[in-house]
Design a protein around this motif. Structure first.
Motif, mmCIF file in Angstrom:
data_model
loop_
_atom_site.group_PDB
_atom_site.id
_atom_site.type_symbol
_atom_site.label_atom_id
_atom_site.label_comp_id
_atom_site.label_asym_id
_atom_site.label_seq_id
_atom_site.Cartn_x
_atom_site.Cartn_y
_atom_site.Cartn_z
ATOM 1 N N GLY A 45 57.823 92.402 148.761
ATOM 2 C CA GLY A 45 57.215 93.734 147.945
ATOM 3 C C GLY A 45 58.060 93.717 146.695
ATOM 4 O O GLY A 45 58.071 94.735 146.029
ATOM 5 N N VAL A 46 58.694 92.393 146.130
ATOM 6 C CA VAL A 46 59.227 92.582 144.791
ATOM 7 C C VAL A 46 58.514 91.928 143.686
ATOM 8 O O VAL A 46 59.130 91.692 142.532
ATOM 9 N N GLY A 47 57.261 91.410 144.011
ATOM 10 C CA GLY A 47 56.831 90.806 142.952
ATOM 11 C C GLY A 47 55.492 90.364 143.477
ATOM 12 O O GLY A 47 55.022 90.550 144.708
ATOM 13 N N SER A 48 54.758 89.489 142.657
ATOM 14 C CA SER A 48 53.564 88.790 143.157
ATOM 15 C C SER A 48 52.992 87.742 142.413
ATOM 16 O O SER A 48 53.532 87.359 141.392
ATOM 17 N N ARG A 49 52.088 86.947 143.087
ATOM 18 C CA ARG A 49 51.462 85.900 142.449
ATOM 19 C C ARG A 49 50.917 86.196 140.875
ATOM 20 O O ARG A 49 50.079 87.460 141.112
ATOM 21 N N THR A 50 51.253 85.675 139.883
ATOM 22 C CA THR A 50 50.642 86.360 138.465
ATOM 23 C C THR A 50 50.389 84.987 137.797
ATOM 24 O O THR A 50 50.612 84.042 137.796
ATOM 25 N N ILE A 51 49.256 84.989 137.080
ATOM 26 C CA ILE A 51 48.631 84.034 136.171
ATOM 27 C C ILE A 51 48.889 84.805 134.772
ATOM 28 O O ILE A 51 48.465 85.835 134.380
ATOM 29 N N ASN A 52 49.701 84.076 133.998
ATOM 30 C CA ASN A 52 49.698 84.411 132.573
ATOM 31 C C ASN A 52 49.002 83.623 131.761
ATOM 32 O O ASN A 52 48.694 82.371 131.635
ATOM 33 N N HIS A 53 48.720 84.256 130.573
ATOM 34 C CA HIS A 53 48.004 83.540 129.262
ATOM 35 C C HIS A 53 48.785 83.826 128.106
ATOM 36 O O HIS A 53 49.527 84.923 127.923
ATOM 37 N N ARG A 54 48.746 82.638 127.301
ATOM 38 C CA ARG A 54 49.525 82.574 125.914
ATOM 39 C C ARG A 54 48.967 83.480 125.121
ATOM 40 O O ARG A 54 49.213 84.056 124.101
ATOM 41 N N ILE A 55 47.343 83.562 125.221
ATOM 42 C CA ILE A 55 46.563 83.646 124.370
ATOM 43 C C ILE A 55 46.598 85.448 123.979
ATOM 44 O O ILE A 55 47.122 86.108 125.062
ATOM 45 N N ARG A 56 46.813 86.042 123.106
ATOM 46 C CA ARG A 56 46.722 87.659 122.949
ATOM 47 C C ARG A 56 45.473 88.083 122.323
ATOM 48 O O ARG A 56 44.621 87.535 121.709
ATOM 49 N N ASP A 57 45.383 89.278 122.568
ATOM 50 C CA ASP A 57 44.032 90.090 122.010
ATOM 51 C C ASP A 57 44.258 89.987 120.575
ATOM 52 O O ASP A 57 45.135 89.897 119.909
ATOM 53 N N ALA A 58 43.119 89.686 120.035
ATOM 54 C CA ALA A 58 42.959 89.623 118.510
ATOM 55 C C ALA A 58 43.053 90.481 117.686
ATOM 56 O O ALA A 58 42.242 91.668 117.887
ATOM 57 N N VAL A 59 43.628 90.669 116.794
ATOM 58 C CA VAL A 59 43.861 91.908 115.655
ATOM 59 C C VAL A 59 42.672 91.908 114.982
ATOM 60 O O VAL A 59 42.014 90.848 114.404
ATOM 61 N N PHE A 60 41.893 93.051 114.949
ATOM 62 C CA PHE A 60 40.510 92.856 114.407
ATOM 63 C C PHE A 60 40.590 93.645 112.810
ATOM 64 O O PHE A 60 39.162 93.733 112.207
ATOM 65 N N SER A 61 41.546 94.456 112.398
ATOM 66 C CA SER A 61 41.471 95.228 111.303
ATOM 67 C C SER A 61 42.137 94.342 110.259
ATOM 68 O O SER A 61 42.944 93.584 110.477
ATOM 69 N N ARG A 62 41.644 94.302 109.003
ATOM 70 C CA ARG A 62 41.967 93.909 107.661
ATOM 71 C C ARG A 62 42.338 94.858 106.722
ATOM 72 O O ARG A 62 41.238 95.700 106.564
ATOM 73 N N GLN A 63 43.301 95.050 106.030
ATOM 74 C CA GLN A 63 43.493 96.088 105.268
ATOM 75 C C GLN A 63 42.994 95.469 103.651
ATOM 76 O O GLN A 63 43.695 95.166 102.804
ATOM 77 N N ARG A 64 41.818 95.112 103.737
ATOM 78 C CA ARG A 64 41.036 94.631 102.598
ATOM 79 C C ARG A 64 39.888 95.132 102.171
ATOM 80 O O ARG A 64 39.219 95.889 103.082
ATOM 81 N N TYR A 65 39.394 95.001 100.801
ATOM 82 C CA TYR A 65 38.083 95.495 100.618
ATOM 83 C C TYR A 65 36.712 94.693 100.854
ATOM 84 O O TYR A 65 35.864 95.184 101.377
ATOM 85 N N TRP A 66 36.941 93.095 100.528
ATOM 86 C CA TRP A 66 35.852 92.335 100.827
ATOM 87 C C TRP A 66 35.553 91.857 102.112
ATOM 88 O O TRP A 66 35.805 90.939 102.484
ATOM 89 N N GLY A 67 35.236 92.857 103.060
ATOM 90 C CA GLY A 67 34.737 92.298 104.412
ATOM 91 C C GLY A 67 34.057 93.367 104.872
ATOM 92 O O GLY A 67 33.419 94.332 104.228
ATOM 93 N N GLU A 68 33.548 93.187 106.273
ATOM 94 C CA GLU A 68 32.514 93.969 106.662
ATOM 95 C C GLU A 68 33.088 95.419 106.869
ATOM 96 O O GLU A 68 34.209 95.448 107.690
ATOM 97 N N PRO A 69 32.678 96.556 106.506
ATOM 98 C CA PRO A 69 33.087 98.138 107.087
ATOM 99 C C PRO A 69 32.995 98.195 108.458
ATOM 100 O O PRO A 69 31.942 97.555 109.276
ATOM 101 N N PHE A 70 33.705 98.894 109.087
ATOM 102 C CA PHE A 70 33.386 99.287 110.529
ATOM 103 C C PHE A 70 32.386 100.037 110.572
ATOM 104 O O PHE A 70 32.482 101.230 109.909
ATOM 105 N N PRO A 71 31.475 100.218 111.524
ATOM 106 C CA PRO A 71 30.430 101.284 111.849
ATOM 107 C C PRO A 71 31.193 102.429 112.876
ATOM 108 O O PRO A 71 30.728 102.565 113.866
ATOM 109 N N ILE A 72 32.281 102.837 112.216
ATOM 110 C CA ILE A 72 33.008 103.802 113.029
ATOM 111 C C ILE A 72 33.335 105.041 112.107
ATOM 112 O O ILE A 72 33.817 104.739 110.819
#
Length: 942
Positions: A481-508
RNA sequence: GCGGGUGUGGUGAAAUUGGUAGACACGCCAGACUUAGGAUCUGGUGCUUCGGCGUGGGGGUUCGAGUCCCUCCACCCGCACCA
């Protein structure tokens, strides 16, 4: 008659345009084929000869497939949001849309003159509201979806809300941050909320609280996360936009910063992105790069209890969790290392170590990513705190060091100096224990990372191979009970915001701080007074007042824009249904066209675009919007065309230039010279003097023949090296057909190769010769129907070779094969005729479509050559009656014998054994063996 | 460090399953045509001490290796403290 390529190309381009020759529609009577180019960003510099290489190859293939009876989709468009136009806007105030429009117009001109078979009616532009309306829609779908890890697919967020209302989050298997609830503070959850809640809890939450909980499970979600912040660009960047700690664009320093940003839960798709690589017809190099980028590793997570003053597990229940791929080395743990940013650092740090730890954490925080990555020296600080070893109960000292990354695993490691290189160096440097856990290895002296090593000092695993102990160790950890089988990935969730003008505005929009999807309108870019961030560091869109927004809803609009890869992650779908105003792409159209069969483009998009496009495709498939879950079935990555720079050598301190062969006799300075002033390495002296004022008085030391030879070198094409060759010049001088053939002839498509304008004349001559062949065959009158057998043999040999090469994507050798055919036909005996020269025109058509139309007509072909059926090689013309056998002795060819092709090998052997020349070769040696390879070779072993 | 790729004439390259290495072009050389056309045509062109030697080096398998195996070297690209 001369080869008047200008007239021919103008004529056929007009004809094609007038007849909509390249327009395609769904046609179920034919098999479909989808050939796609990676669409370009329309830069201000226009195209150089390197850009069209891939377009020519895909164009050749598209035309080939059309001849073969396929309904071919071959579109082109523009990835037209991007930084250069925005930066130009910052400098000049000109709206990026204007710059973009101009650049696109220039690209279109350049592309059109090359005679591509694009269906221009399907053109898309990612910056056009009619396009990004649907990019916004897909974002909205991602926002309104969660990932069911049990069903392994994305599902509507409403279904998750229902599940919560029914049962709380028991039995909900949703992809989310492991500690998604941390940072939320809901009074009714109490102090020890562990991430599980009941239906009653859900029921008691306010709408805002529910929104916050749901946000943690959305595929497109808002989160405080550590991002790559580039101060110079004033924006965040995704991992694949950062190279060596510097921004990919511009090379500016990047630092880590915690910000509230839109994120894409690509990690939910990690395993599927990995597994389905196997079915793709891509190069191993790209697949391996993606595998590595996803970085799946299997192991165990193990929890170490934080020790109190008495060395017992702390009453608070605090634990340090680590991820390890080597649980078999658990007995070798002698210390633990946390990333400086780790959440437990403060709690673990004792008063005595407080100052040192604080200093180290602060210093690490100030370091840029580049410094932190570049600095391989060993550094770290003891926190003063300890954890308890789960097996031995021993106290394990806890250190912090920046070789442990906050972003990978749990941001903490169990250090096994005997079995890990970095841990070993760290232990050696700081004089920490190195418990011996491998038989026969002195780990005081050297580290042992071999999984084949035999364990010792490891209790019941002693005597086992390390690799074999891993599964047992995981079982043990789980049982305890001190741990468990784990699968890790190197990939990270991707940042999707950019502080720029010339891009798609969010529909938010935001209502009382809650992000909500805008579904009833396309959010177009607002007017702003400048294209820069605000003084408070808000994105440029924050400059817009409420009335500057064409669409403004709620209390506030999202002011970030989407990253460059948003629009390019689904454009291949829009080509299928580019003018649809009610859907991103009608399902029956995406069902008809399906996956891209052949995708052609550079190899620079390996971990960015290709991964994101695969992710979105899988998502759209999950939600039932398309019927396939991989976008690009086959792919070819074309090599770069490099420039061939020319140099002149100025004798230092003078105006005298010395020819290349004599430059060593002088102290010279090497200067780039415009390649347009150089022909065959010979410099145009007058042109050179006229080129720039400072060379007006130039004197020359010449070769014996009175010429000035330039030096040369292969480099990337760039304006500053004066080695840029534009397609425009070459089309003007040689025509599009010549340029197309030449780019293909240059070498294997996938290889990098230098541009050399010299060689183009050979290809031009080939086309001229080809035309002459047809002119002579008609001789003023109509072409005879029947050609000689000789001619037919030549043509059918070419049909077989060209077809085979095209099927293998060997674009370069096709040109050689056509040259051979034309050369042989030019000197062949007997008559030319339609049954030889019509098929030849079809073979030529993918490469030189304009000339092929002309030749097709002159050979009596009806209609356009574009729709002529691809010829089939007739075996009757391919078999030869006789074969010239090379006869070799011990592998060395000595003479040749012409024999009937049908002669059986034993007869060949007998004949060779008795041959005069054989006896002559043998002298007094005896034949030991004779090997006859029918139709190929005879080898005599003596 | 890890992963992928490349290495063949003066140059770009070809040789699909092991079977005549250098096809096809460029360049160069010689000649023809006849004058200036970024022409065209013909022939030659891996090296050579004329025995041979030759596909980055060394070894191996084979009747036979650019191609298969081992090993080393050089260059290019990607990733890189990933626990």
């Amino acid at each position: 008659m001369d080869y008047d390529f200008r007239a021919i190309e103008a004529k056929w381009q007009r004809t094609w345009k007038d007849s909509d020759a390249y327009k395609v529609t769904e046609d179920t009577s034919k098999p479909k084929y989808y050939v796609l180019d990676m669409f370009p960003y329309p830069s201000g510099a226009g195209l150089h000869v390197g850009h069209p290489l891939g377009y020519i190859a895909s164009d050749v293939y598209a035309r080939y497939k059309r001849h073969k009876g396929f309904n071919v989709l071959h579109p082109m468009g523009y990835d037209s949001f991007g930084l250069p136009a925005e930066q130009y806007a910052i400098q000049t105030g000109q709206h990026p849309a204007v710059t973009t429009e101009q650049n696109i117009a220039r690209y279109r001109d350049q592309l059109e003159q090359l005679g591509f078979c694009f269906d221009w009616s399907r053109e898309v532009r990612t910056s056009d509201p009619s396009y990004y309306k649907w990019t916004q829609w897909i974002f909205g779908e991602l926002f309104e979806s969660w990932y069911d890890t049990e069903a392994q697919k994305a599902r509507p967020i409403a279904e998750l809300a229902e599940a919560f209302a029914d049962n709380g989050n028991f039995n909900v298997h949703a992809a989310c941050d492991e500690h998604w609830w941390k940072g939320l503070s809901f009074p009714h959850f109490g102090e020890h909320f562990d991430g599980t809640f009941t239906a009653t809890d859900w029921d008691s939450m306010s709408e805002q609280e529910r929104a916050e909980v749901l946000m943690a499970f959305r595929i497109a979600y808002l989160a405080d996360s550590e991002v790559n912040w580039c101060p110079a660009l004033g924006t965040v960047l995704a991992n694949d936009e950062v190279k060596d700690g510097l921004s990919e664009r511009g090379g500016h320093p990047v630092v880590k910063k915690t910000m509230r940003q839109w994120m894409m839960r690509i990690t939910a798709y990690a395993d599927r992105l990995l597994d389905s690589l196997d079915g793709l017809d891509w190069t191993d190099s790209v697949k391996d790069a993606q595998r590595h980028w996803i970085g799946r590793s299997e192991g165990a997570s193990v929890r170490f209890a934080v020790a109190d003053d008495q060395g017992k597990p702390d009453a608070s229940g605090a634990e340090v969790e680590v991820f390890t791929t080597r649980p078999d080395t658990l007995h070798g743990v002698s210390f633990m290392v946390l990333a400086p940013e780790h959440g437990l650092v403060t709690q673990l740090t004792t008063d005595a170590q407080g100052q040192d730890v604080e200093a180290y954490v602060t210093a690490a925080g100030l370091k840029s990513e580049r410094d932190r990555q570049g600095d391989k020296s060993i550094s770290g600080v003891f926190t003063g705190g300890h954890v308890v070893h789960p097996i031995s109960g021993a106290l394990i000292p806890v250190w912090i060091a920046d070789y442990v990354l906050a972003g990978y695993g749990t941001g903490a490691i169990m250090a096994v100096p005997a079995g890990d290189e970095r841990d070993w160096k760290f232990a050696t440097h700081f004089g920490l224990d190195i418990p011996a856990i491998f038989e026969g290895v002195d780990t005081q002296e050297e580290v042992c990372t071999d999984k084949g090593a035999i364990l010792c000092g490891s209790g019941e695993w002693d005597g086992m191979k390390a690799a074999d102990a891993i599964p047992l160790a995981i079982d043990w950890v789980e049982k305890q009970g001190v741990g468990s089988r784990t699968i890790n990935h190197r990939i990270r969730d991707a940042v999707f915001s950019r502080q720029r003008y010339w891009g798609e505005p969010f529909p938010i929009k935001y209502e009382q701080g809650v992000a909500k999807r805008i579904t009833d309108a396309t959010v177009t870019l607002p007017k702003v007074d400048a294209y820069l961030p605000t003084e408070d560091g808000e994105p440029p869109l924050a400059r817009a007042a409420k009335e500057d927004w064409p669409v403004f809803q709620g209390d506030a609009m999202e002011t970030n824009t989407m990253p460059g890869w948003a629009g390019s992650s689904w454009y291949f779908l829009r080509y299928m249904d580019p003018h649809n105003e009610s859907e991103f792409c009608a399902r029956h159209k995406s069902d008809y066209w399906g996956q891209v069969d052949l995708y052609v483009g550079g190899a620079e998009h390996t971990t960015g675009h290709l991964l994101y496009a695969r992710f979105w495709t899988k998502f759209l498939h999950d939600r039932g919007h398309i019927g396939f879950d991989e976008p690009f079935k086959g792919m070819i990555n074309q090599g770069m065309i490099l420039g061939r720079s020319s140099f002149v050598y100025r004798i230092q301190g003078t105006d005298t230039f010395v020819t290349a062969s004599q430059r060593k006799a002088h102290a010279t300075q090497r200067l780039h010279v415009d390649i347009n002033l150089v022909d065959n390495d010979k410099l145009d002296l007058e042109g050179f003097r006229a080129w720039r004022p400072e060379y007006a008085q130039a004197e020359f030391i010449l070769e014996d023949d009175g010429s000035y030879l330039c030096g040369h070198e292969v480099e990337k094409m760039s304006k500053s090296k004066y080695n840029v060759q534009t397609p425009d010049d070459l089309v003007e001088r040689y025509g599009a057909d010549t340029l197309r053939c030449y780019e293909m002839f240059l070498g294997p498509l996938t290889q990098h190769k230098p541009w050399d304008t010299q060689g183009i004349s050979g290809v031009h001559n080939f086309l001229r010769k080809t035309q002459r062949l047809y002119t002579q065959a008609t001789d003023g009158g109509p072409m005879p129907a029947e050609a000689s057998e000789d001619a037919l043999r030549i043509v059918h040999k070419a049909i077989a070779k060209v077809t085979d090469d095209l099927d293998r994507h060997a674009f370069n050798t096709v040109v050689s094969a056509l040259m051979i055919a034309v050369n042989e036909l030019s000197s062949a005996s007997g008559d030319m005729g339609q049954n030889a020269l019509q098929p030849l025109a079809v073979l030529l058509s993918p490469y030189a479509p304009h000339l092929a139309e002309e030749l097709w007509a002159s050979a009596g072909g009806s209609g356009s050559v574009l729709d002529a059926a691809w010829p089939v090689a007739d075996n009757a013309f391919l078999v030869e009656d006789s074969v010239t056998y090379p006869v070799s002795f011990n592998g060395k060819v000595r003479f040749k014998v012409e024999l009937a092709a049908s002669m059986p090998p034993p007869e060949v052997e007998a004949l060779i054994r008795a041959h005069d020349k054989t006896l002559e070769q043998l002298g007094d040696k005896a034949i030991r063996k004779v090997i006859v390879v029918p139709g190929r070779i005879v080898n005599v072993v003596a």
